[in-house]
Design an enzyme around this catalytic site. Structure first.
Site, PDB file in Angstrom:
ATOM      1  N   CYS A   1      54.304  50.158  59.945  1.00  0.00           N
ATOM      2  CA  CYS A   1      54.487  49.921  58.292  1.00  0.00           C
ATOM      3  C   CYS A   1      53.551  49.066  57.752  1.00  0.00           C
ATOM      4  O   CYS A   1      53.741  47.972  57.990  1.00  0.00           O
ATOM      5  CB  CYS A   1      55.941  50.040  57.964  1.00  0.00           C
ATOM      6  SG  CYS A   1      57.034  51.193  58.777  1.00  0.00           S
TER       7      CYS A   1
ATOM      8  N   CYS B   1      55.062  45.391  56.206  1.00  0.00           N
ATOM      9  CA  CYS B   1      56.013  44.943  56.836  1.00  0.00           C
ATOM     10  C   CYS B   1      55.460  43.704  57.833  1.00  0.00           C
ATOM     11  O   CYS B   1      54.366  43.928  58.492  1.00  0.00           O
ATOM     12  CB  CYS B   1      56.891  46.097  57.704  1.00  0.00           C
ATOM     13  SG  CYS B   1      58.045  45.201  58.752  1.00  0.00           S
TER      14      CYS B   1
ATOM     15  N   SER C   1      64.080  55.130  56.238  1.00  0.00           N
ATOM     16  CA  SER C   1      63.430  54.303  55.653  1.00  0.00           C
ATOM     17  C   SER C   1      62.072  55.394  55.207  1.00  0.00           C
ATOM     18  O   SER C   1      61.153  55.780  55.895  1.00  0.00           O
ATOM     19  CB  SER C   1      62.609  53.213  56.135  1.00  0.00           C
ATOM     20  OG  SER C   1      63.487  52.321  56.505  1.00  0.00           O
ATOM     21  N   LEU C   2      62.456  55.865  53.850  1.00  0.00           N
ATOM     22  CA  LEU C   2      61.525  56.913  53.233  1.00  0.00           C
ATOM     23  C   LEU C   2      60.292  56.704  52.777  1.00  0.00           C
ATOM     24  O   LEU C   2      59.233  56.826  53.324  1.00  0.00           O
ATOM     25  CB  LEU C   2      62.201  57.768  52.478  1.00  0.00           C
ATOM     26  CG  LEU C   2      61.684  59.218  52.444  1.00  0.00           C
ATOM     27  CD1 LEU C   2      61.764  60.077  53.638  1.00  0.00           C
ATOM     28  CD2 LEU C   2      62.514  60.236  51.102  1.00  0.00           C
TER      29      LEU C   2
ATOM     30  N   ASN D   1      59.182  42.621  49.339  1.00  0.00           N
ATOM     31  CA  ASN D   1      59.111  40.951  49.380  1.00  0.00           C
ATOM     32  C   ASN D   1      57.747  40.767  49.815  1.00  0.00           C
ATOM     33  O   ASN D   1      57.269  41.414  50.869  1.00  0.00           O
ATOM     34  CB  ASN D   1      60.232  40.667  50.483  1.00  0.00           C
ATOM     35  CG  ASN D   1      61.562  40.744  50.204  1.00  0.00           C
ATOM     36  OD1 ASN D   1      62.046  40.416  49.135  1.00  0.00           O
ATOM     37  ND2 ASN D   1      62.506  41.373  51.138  1.00  0.00           N
TER      38      ASN D   1
ATOM     39  N   CYS E   1      57.446  45.132  66.248  1.00  0.00           N
ATOM     40  CA  CYS E   1      57.987  46.528  65.952  1.00  0.00           C
ATOM     41  C   CYS E   1      56.646  47.452  66.489  1.00  0.00           C
ATOM     42  O   CYS E   1      55.453  47.034  65.937  1.00  0.00           O
ATOM     43  CB  CYS E   1      58.571  46.579  64.684  1.00  0.00           C
ATOM     44  SG  CYS E   1      58.798  48.408  64.251  1.00  0.00           S
TER      45      CYS E   1
ATOM     46  N   GLU F   1      64.446  36.999  64.605  1.00  0.00           N
ATOM     47  CA  GLU F   1      65.369  36.388  63.365  1.00  0.00           C
ATOM     48  C   GLU F   1      66.509  37.411  63.483  1.00  0.00           C
ATOM     49  O   GLU F   1      66.569  38.494  63.653  1.00  0.00           O
ATOM     50  CB  GLU F   1      64.515  36.887  62.070  1.00  0.00           C
ATOM     51  CG  GLU F   1      63.022  36.021  62.305  1.00  0.00           C
ATOM     52  CD  GLU F   1      62.397  36.154  60.867  1.00  0.00           C
ATOM     53  OE1 GLU F   1      61.129  35.926  60.810  1.00  0.00           O
ATOM     54  OE2 GLU F   1      62.965  36.603  59.847  1.00  0.00           O
TER      55      GLU F   1
HETATM   56  N1  SAH Z   1      62.666  49.814  61.752  1.00  0.00           N
HETATM   57  C1  SAH Z   1      63.747  50.059  60.702  1.00  0.00           C
HETATM   58  C2  SAH Z   1      64.311  48.743  60.466  1.00  0.00           C
HETATM   59  C3  SAH Z   1      63.281  47.791  59.512  1.00  0.00           C
HETATM   60  S1  SAH Z   1      63.970  46.822  58.665  1.00  0.00           S
HETATM   61  C4  SAH Z   1      63.303  50.825  59.696  1.00  0.00           C
HETATM   62  O1  SAH Z   1      61.868  51.133  59.332  1.00  0.00           O
HETATM   63  O2  SAH Z   1      64.342  51.285  58.875  1.00  0.00           O
HETATM   64  C5  SAH Z   1      65.036  47.452  57.256  1.00  0.00           C
HETATM   65  C6  SAH Z   1      64.196  47.737  55.987  1.00  0.00           C
HETATM   66  O3  SAH Z   1      63.386  46.848  55.359  1.00  0.00           O
HETATM   67  C7  SAH Z   1      63.131  49.131  56.011  1.00  0.00           C
HETATM   68  O4  SAH Z   1      63.486  49.951  55.240  1.00  0.00           O
HETATM   69  C8  SAH Z   1      61.838  48.393  56.165  1.00  0.00           C
HETATM   70  O5  SAH Z   1      61.036  49.305  55.657  1.00  0.00           O
HETATM   71  C9  SAH Z   1      62.209  47.277  55.042  1.00  0.00           C
HETATM   72  N2  SAH Z   1      61.116  46.205  54.955  1.00  0.00           N
HETATM   73  C10 SAH Z   1      60.348  45.823  55.982  1.00  0.00           C
HETATM   74  N3  SAH Z   1      59.477  44.999  55.306  1.00  0.00           N
HETATM   75  C11 SAH Z   1      59.853  44.669  53.888  1.00  0.00           C
HETATM   76  C12 SAH Z   1      59.145  44.005  53.026  1.00  0.00           C
HETATM   77  N4  SAH Z   1      58.393  43.020  53.171  1.00  0.00           N
HETATM   78  N5  SAH Z   1      59.807  44.225  51.824  1.00  0.00           N
HETATM   79  C13 SAH Z   1      60.838  45.076  51.744  1.00  0.00           C
HETATM   80  N6  SAH Z   1      61.429  45.648  52.683  1.00  0.00           N
HETATM   81  C14 SAH Z   1      60.869  45.586  53.708  1.00  0.00           C
END
Ligand code: SAH
Length: 388
Positions: free
Chosen positions: A131, A134, A252-253, A328, A127, A107
């Protein structure tokens, strides 16, 4: 949940079997052209037609000889990926589900506001970071995207921005009529690497794509307008810092201590919060670019007052910014968005401690299926052989 999705493009069947020309190393393309008696400058012409000229087929490259256009079309594809779905929201946000040559799907999103056009791109199929909240990582990682596959996302999204109008003729008598796309950027202004995948796990291909994006003969998007979001891989953050490029780093903490972070971000058991912060500090020291910390707010899990205080403690003395992202919904996952009053309390605690904080705006809410969800939906529908 959301209103019916406006489907703009009917799914195409099958992906391109010819290699995408943007993924062909310029030297190889030069050799291919030489074998057909064509000069090396054709490489630049072809790439310019796609990167600047918005050509979607070799036929449209009218500055090339007709026979060469046909030969190119037999050997290569302008885009190796195909648009499987194109969804557009009322606020001009567009989401593309792309089918790659091996039939995998990814996407990418175009967000347009305040004269900006931001492309959000993926770097991997799936990925591997896992996490827990996600959608992208539910089935693990399949493969890295090639540099060309990353670049194609940028070009395809750029092609959805309105083209620049022809310059007005001097002394023309015509009354200028405002175009319907007034206020929208006519090119990409920003890139956020926040789609599917872990960008720092595919750093070489990402950097190759960003080099073309940054080139004035490419897409002309400078490093300062590019945000790379990472789960926090300290060694790779240090490598990025060494490059001395002006990319904006977002980490992404998601939790202020190791125990909670390891529950939410499993890779944390190998890295730990302290080393991630140390690597981010080095990035800041080398680049002078302030680091953003992303924090997905999961109701009842990491949104307590105590978490805000711990987070403020961690960031005290650092020139950093916090981006709160209310979760989300992802179908099937057992999390919830934070209650408004909890979110307000969290923000207040950070602000009172002097931490710069913002809550991420929701764009394109009717197509706002969390990143990675739409792909899963498209995949399962295509497995069933059905199209909506
Ligand atoms: N792998 C990278 C990019 C991920 S997407 C990372 O971990 O940063 C970018 C951000 O969206 C990340 O902070 C991820 O944790 C967050 N994210 C992923 N799924 C999500 C969801 N369902 N709701 C809110 N944020 C989300």
């Amino acid at each position: 949940m959301s209103s019916p999705l406006p489907l703009l493009t009917a799914p195409e069947t099958g992906a391109a079997t010819r290699p995408g020309v943007l993924d062909v190393p310029p030297d190889d393309l030069r050799a291919w052209l030489a074998a057909r008696g064509q000069p090396p400058m054709r490489v630049g012409q072809i790439r310019r037609q796609i990167l600047a000229g918005r050509a979607a087929s070799f036929e449209q490259m009218t500055d090339l000889p007709k026979e060469l256009r046909a030969d190119l079309g037999r050997a290569f594809a302008v885009f190796a990926s195909r648009v499987e779905r194109h969804l557009a929201a009322a606020d001009d946000t567009h989401k593309l589900v792309l089918r790659l040559p091996d039939d995998r799907m990814i996407e990418c999103v175009l967000i347009q506001d305040d004269g900006r056009a931001t492309a959000c791109v993926s770097t991997q199929v799936g990925c591997g970071m896992g996490c827990v909240f996600c959608a992208s990582g539910i089935n693990g990682v399949v493969r890295n995207l090639t540099a060309g596959e990353i670049l194609e996302q940028l070009v395809m999204l750029r092609n959805l921005t309105p083209p620049a109008p022809f310059p007005k003729r001097e002394g023309g008598a015509g009354v200028s009529t405002p175009s319907p796309s007034d206020g929208l950027a006519t090119r990409l202004t920003h890139i956020v690497v926040m789609g599917m995948g872990e960008p720092l796990a595919n750093l070489d291909n990402l950097l190759a794509a960003l080099a073309v994006a940054g080139d004035k003969n490419g897409l002309g998007i400078g490093a300062r307008h590019v945000t790379i979001s990472t789960v926090g891989l300290p060694a790779k953050i240090r490598r990025l810092a060494e490059l001395g490029k002006q990319y904006h780093l977002a980490v992404s903490l998601h939790a202020p201590n190791d125990a909670l972070r390891t529950r939410i971000v499993p890779t944390n058991d190998k890295t730990g919060v302290a080393d991630i912060l140390a690597a981010a500090d080095e990035f800041f020291a080398k680049t002078k670019r302030q680091v953003t910390y992303e924090y997905v707010v999961l109701g009842g899990l990491n949104d307590r007052l105590d978490h805000a205080r711990q987070l403020a403690g961690l960031l005290a003395g650092r020139k950093a910014h916090v981006n709160l992202i209310p979760w989300n919904d992802v179908t099937g996952l057992p999390y919830r968005r934070p209650h408004d009053d909890d979110l307000v309390r969290f923000i207040d605690a950070l602000r009172r401690a002097g931490v710069s904080v913002k809550v991420r705006k929701r764009k394109g809410s009717e197509i706002d299926a969390a990143c990675g969800q739409l792909r899963r939906q498209a995949e399962s529908e295509s497995l069933l052989g059905g199209t909506p």
